[in-house]
Design an enzyme around this catalytic site. Structure first.
Site, mmCIF file in Angstrom:
data_model
loop_
_atom_site.group_PDB
_atom_site.id
_atom_site.type_symbol
_atom_site.label_atom_id
_atom_site.label_comp_id
_atom_site.label_asym_id
_atom_site.label_seq_id
_atom_site.Cartn_x
_atom_site.Cartn_y
_atom_site.Cartn_z
ATOM 1 N N HIS A 31 -1.487 -0.656 6.462
ATOM 2 C CA HIS A 31 -1.524 -0.549 7.921
ATOM 3 C C HIS A 31 -1.383 0.922 8.307
ATOM 4 O O HIS A 31 -0.774 1.716 7.574
ATOM 5 C CB HIS A 31 -0.380 -1.337 8.550
ATOM 6 C CG HIS A 31 -0.569 -2.816 8.490
ATOM 7 N ND1 HIS A 31 0.175 -3.677 9.266
ATOM 8 C CD2 HIS A 31 -1.399 -3.594 7.756
ATOM 9 C CE1 HIS A 31 -0.193 -4.930 9.011
ATOM 10 N NE2 HIS A 31 -1.150 -4.897 8.086
ATOM 11 N N GLU B 268 0.534 2.415 10.417
ATOM 12 C CA GLU B 268 1.917 2.893 10.470
ATOM 13 C C GLU B 268 2.475 3.159 9.080
ATOM 14 O O GLU B 268 3.160 4.158 8.863
ATOM 15 C CB GLU B 268 2.817 1.871 11.185
ATOM 16 C CG GLU B 268 2.408 1.566 12.599
ATOM 17 C CD GLU B 268 1.525 0.335 12.733
ATOM 18 O OE1 GLU B 268 1.633 -0.346 13.769
ATOM 19 O OE2 GLU B 268 0.723 0.058 11.815
ATOM 20 N N CYS C 110 3.834 -4.649 13.525
ATOM 21 C CA CYS C 110 4.100 -5.970 12.953
ATOM 22 C C CYS C 110 5.470 -5.956 12.269
ATOM 23 O O CYS C 110 6.105 -4.906 12.154
ATOM 24 C CB CYS C 110 2.995 -6.319 11.952
ATOM 25 S SG CYS C 110 3.094 -5.361 10.408
ATOM 26 N N CYS D 211 5.657 -3.320 9.377
ATOM 27 C CA CYS D 211 5.711 -1.942 9.858
ATOM 28 C C CYS D 211 7.031 -1.663 10.571
ATOM 29 O O CYS D 211 7.611 -0.590 10.420
ATOM 30 C CB CYS D 211 4.515 -1.645 10.747
ATOM 31 S SG CYS D 211 2.944 -1.701 9.839
#
Length: 147
Positions: A46, A48, A76, A79
């Site tokens: 992801h 992040e 999420c 993260c």
């Protein structure tokens, strides 16, 4: 936040879910990334997560205590967990994620007093633009699937 949005655009150009993240320390960008889950075949890739890894490398420490994370989508749970572990004190995000958000939509992990770190949350910055790029991406995917 504009730089995070530019990262989201870059993701969409390579057929990744258009999410971008940037980490700033002082006036310096120390991490900038977009989703690479498809490219890397890695569910943890992801924006992040990748930006946090870059930032930690840039400062030579896993603690990112004097940093601000900008993300185009509400983080999420994975993260948010990494944000807690990295001790990032401020998180700015664009679009809310009612199906997977762990900052205020489904969970409030970054402000939960039971964790060892809480972050200041600034939601909705460039929210309409950040939401629209995601909406357009997934509409396009659905239309391609129908042909």
């Amino acid at each position: 936040m504009k730089l995070a949005f530019d990262q989201a655009i870059a993701a969409s150009q390579i057929d990744e879910v258009p999410v971008g993240a940037v980490i700033v320390k002082g006036q310096r960008i120390i991490g900038a990334a977009h989703n690479l889950c498809e490219q890397l075949r890695d569910p943890t890739a992801h924006a992040e997560m990748l930006a946090i890894t870059q930032a930690a490398e840039a400062v030579g420490d896993w603690r990112l205590e004097d940093c601000v994370l900008y993300a185009t989508l509400e983080p999420c749970p994975m993260c948010a967990g990494a944000i807690i572990q990295a001790r990032i004190p401020t998180v700015v995000f664009g679009a809310s994620d009612p199906k997977g958000g762990a900052v205020h939509s489904l969970y409030e992990l970054l402000t939960d007093p039971r964790t060892n770190h809480q972050a200041q949350i600034i939601p909705g910055i460039l929210g309409p633009q950040c939401g629209m790029i995601l909406t357009n991406f997934f509409q396009s995917k659905r239309q391609l699937g129908k042909k």
